[in-house]
Design an enzyme around this catalytic site. Structure first.
Site, PDB file in Angstrom:
ATOM      1  N   THR A 102       5.897 -33.203 -27.375  1.00  0.00           N
ATOM      2  CA  THR A 102       6.136 -34.636 -27.289  1.00  0.00           C
ATOM      3  C   THR A 102       4.792 -35.331 -27.056  1.00  0.00           C
ATOM      4  O   THR A 102       3.942 -34.817 -26.337  1.00  0.00           O
ATOM      5  CB  THR A 102       7.117 -34.991 -26.160  1.00  0.00           C
TER       6      THR A 102
ATOM      7  N   VAL B 206       3.673 -38.019 -25.339  1.00  0.00           N
ATOM      8  CA  VAL B 206       3.264 -38.371 -23.985  1.00  0.00           C
ATOM      9  C   VAL B 206       2.938 -37.115 -23.176  1.00  0.00           C
ATOM     10  O   VAL B 206       1.927 -37.062 -22.477  1.00  0.00           O
ATOM     11  CB  VAL B 206       4.338 -39.228 -23.280  1.00  0.00           C
ATOM     12  N   CYS B 207       3.767 -36.102 -23.269  1.00  0.00           N
ATOM     13  CA  CYS B 207       3.508 -34.866 -22.527  1.00  0.00           C
ATOM     14  C   CYS B 207       2.221 -34.206 -22.992  1.00  0.00           C
ATOM     15  O   CYS B 207       1.479 -33.644 -22.188  1.00  0.00           O
ATOM     16  CB  CYS B 207       4.684 -33.904 -22.665  1.00  0.00           C
ATOM     17  N   THR B 208       1.939 -34.268 -24.268  1.00  0.00           N
ATOM     18  CA  THR B 208       0.707 -33.686 -24.799  1.00  0.00           C
ATOM     19  C   THR B 208      -0.508 -34.357 -24.170  1.00  0.00           C
ATOM     20  O   THR B 208      -1.448 -33.681 -23.747  1.00  0.00           O
ATOM     21  CB  THR B 208       0.671 -33.822 -26.334  1.00  0.00           C
TER      22      THR B 208
ATOM     23  N   LEU C 107      -0.743 -33.333 -20.334  1.00  0.00           N
ATOM     24  CA  LEU C 107      -1.284 -31.999 -20.123  1.00  0.00           C
ATOM     25  C   LEU C 107      -2.772 -31.954 -20.448  1.00  0.00           C
ATOM     26  O   LEU C 107      -3.546 -31.298 -19.742  1.00  0.00           O
ATOM     27  CB  LEU C 107      -0.507 -30.953 -20.921  1.00  0.00           C
TER      28      LEU C 107
END
Length: 113
Positions: free
Chosen positions: A43, A45-47, A50
């Site tokens: 996803t 935003v998660c990328t 992280l």
């Protein structure tokens, strides 16, 4: 499980990660830890989250903090995602991603209902 409060002992678990199998209490022994969840691999935003967390490694290390990401995706998806994170964020992932396809960690920590 109800919410964790200051002073509570974090639940222990043994799980597969992108760095191999770990027992949480063993790897955090004597350190602070950040355990954060993301809903799904790949996803946008998660990328970016992280990637930014990986860029802050020196700051976490200076404070004796170990970082772990967790999601309900399987380990093979996590491993494939690492390349995408490096390509799009310009940084290699430098902390373990926990595979929790049976939602055992998420349930212990009250992350999902």
């Amino acid at each position: 499980m109800s919410a964790l409060l200051i002073g509570d002992e974090a639940p222990d678990f043994e799980v597969d990660t992108t760095d191999g199998v770990i027992r949480f209490h063993d790897v955090i022994e004597g350190s602070w830890a950040v355990l954060f969840s993301h809903p799904k691999d790949f996803t946008p935003v998660c990328t970016t989250e992280l990637g930014m967390t990986a860029k802050l490694k020196d700051d976490f290390d200076a404070r004796g903090v170990k970082v772990f990401g967790v999601s309900v995706d399987p380990i093979d998806d996590h491993r494939a995602w690492i390349g995408d994170i490096q390509e799009t964020q310009g940084v290699a992932l430098n902390f373990p991603l926990i595979a929790d396809p049976k939602r055992e960690v998420a349930t212990k920590y009250g992350m999902i209902h």
